[in-house]
Scaffold this motif. Sequence first.
Motif, PDB file in Angstrom:
ATOM      1  N   ASN A 231     -12.517   1.895  11.782  1.00 15.12           N
ATOM      2  CA  ASN A 231     -11.348   3.521  11.799  1.00 15.12           C
ATOM      3  C   ASN A 231     -10.289   2.936  10.295  1.00 15.12           C
ATOM      4  O   ASN A 231      -9.655   3.732   9.742  1.00 15.12           O
TER       5      ASN A 231
ATOM      6  N   LYS B  69      -5.197  11.658  -6.180  1.00 16.56           N
ATOM      7  CA  LYS B  69      -5.442  12.971  -6.543  1.00 16.56           C
ATOM      8  C   LYS B  69      -4.001  13.187  -7.036  1.00 16.56           C
ATOM      9  O   LYS B  69      -3.771  13.918  -8.079  1.00 16.56           O
TER      10      LYS B  69
ATOM     11  N   GLU C 249     -12.168   3.524   7.316  1.00 20.68           N
ATOM     12  CA  GLU C 249     -12.015   5.540   6.667  1.00 20.68           C
ATOM     13  C   GLU C 249     -10.546   5.410   6.591  1.00 20.68           C
ATOM     14  O   GLU C 249     -10.117   6.359   5.354  1.00 20.68           O
ATOM     15  N   GLU C 250      -9.666   5.024   7.181  1.00 17.06           N
ATOM     16  CA  GLU C 250      -8.029   4.977   6.339  1.00 17.06           C
ATOM     17  C   GLU C 250      -7.908   4.848   5.140  1.00 17.06           C
ATOM     18  O   GLU C 250      -7.775   5.252   4.367  1.00 17.06           O
ATOM     19  N   LYS C 251      -8.502   3.708   5.153  1.00 17.71           N
ATOM     20  CA  LYS C 251      -8.735   3.159   3.479  1.00 17.71           C
ATOM     21  C   LYS C 251      -8.483   4.431   2.795  1.00 17.71           C
ATOM     22  O   LYS C 251      -8.828   4.585   1.905  1.00 17.71           O
ATOM     23  N   THR C 252     -10.124   4.080   3.141  1.00 21.30           N
ATOM     24  CA  THR C 252     -10.775   4.935   1.592  1.00 21.30           C
ATOM     25  C   THR C 252     -10.292   6.417   1.793  1.00 21.30           C
ATOM     26  O   THR C 252     -10.299   7.043   0.722  1.00 21.30           O
ATOM     27  N   ASP C 253      -9.399   7.069   2.455  1.00 25.74           N
ATOM     28  CA  ASP C 253      -8.964   8.325   2.858  1.00 25.74           C
ATOM     29  C   ASP C 253      -8.012   7.788   1.883  1.00 25.74           C
ATOM     30  O   ASP C 253      -6.969   9.072   1.119  1.00 25.74           O
ATOM     31  N   ALA C 254      -7.111   6.872   2.009  1.00 27.63           N
ATOM     32  CA  ALA C 254      -5.733   7.100   1.228  1.00 27.63           C
ATOM     33  C   ALA C 254      -6.099   6.778   0.026  1.00 27.63           C
ATOM     34  O   ALA C 254      -5.127   7.453  -0.721  1.00 27.63           O
TER      35      ALA C 254
ATOM     36  N   LYS D 252      -8.603   7.536  -1.582  1.00 25.42           N
ATOM     37  CA  LYS D 252      -8.600   9.294  -2.027  1.00 25.42           C
ATOM     38  C   LYS D 252      -7.370  10.034  -2.236  1.00 25.42           C
ATOM     39  O   LYS D 252      -8.023  11.021  -3.842  1.00 25.42           O
ATOM     40  N   ILE D 253      -6.643  10.215  -1.788  1.00 28.52           N
ATOM     41  CA  ILE D 253      -5.338  10.574  -1.416  1.00 28.52           C
ATOM     42  C   ILE D 253      -4.421  10.020  -3.312  1.00 28.52           C
ATOM     43  O   ILE D 253      -3.800  10.970  -3.534  1.00 28.52           O
ATOM     44  N   SER D 254      -4.441   8.905  -2.688  1.00 29.88           N
ATOM     45  CA  SER D 254      -3.512   8.429  -4.031  1.00 29.88           C
ATOM     46  C   SER D 254      -4.357   9.640  -5.918  1.00 29.88           C
ATOM     47  O   SER D 254      -3.309   9.108  -6.786  1.00 29.88           O
TER      48      SER D 254
END
Length: 142
Positions: A26, A40, A29-34, A36-38
């Motif tokens: 988990n 963008k 996954e949160e690191k990869t999502d963060a 991606k958001i950064s």
Amino acid sequence: MTYTSHIMAFFELICIASKIKKLKENLAEEKTDAIKISKKQKTRKRFGHVGVKIQVAVRKVIKKILNCCCLEKFCYRVRHDGSCENYMLKSIFGFISGFILTYIFFTFFVFQLNFKFTTATIMCSILGCILTIGLAFSSTVR
């Protein structure tokens, strides 16, 4: 301890390890999502307000100008009392402020105190000489 207690402890460790493994997944996954958001947000900032780009460019130019060794030494000397540059700057500003104060006194004498024009001129000429020379060259007058 008995044999069954060892087996129970082993299963408990397996359960704890599986929970830790799920938490680790988990977190990944949160690191990869963060990330991606950064990325963008960084691309959005890159195409953002033009004024910010101008401010950054102006700051770079000012830093380049201030990093020039001649200007840096001059600014250092102006700020420190006793240097020739500091004395000259004080003298120039004192001379200019003497003229400004003389003009303010002249307008005050003529319009507020209703002195005659010639009387105000004579008084301000004397006062102006004292102010301009005194403010330019004397630290006690300043």
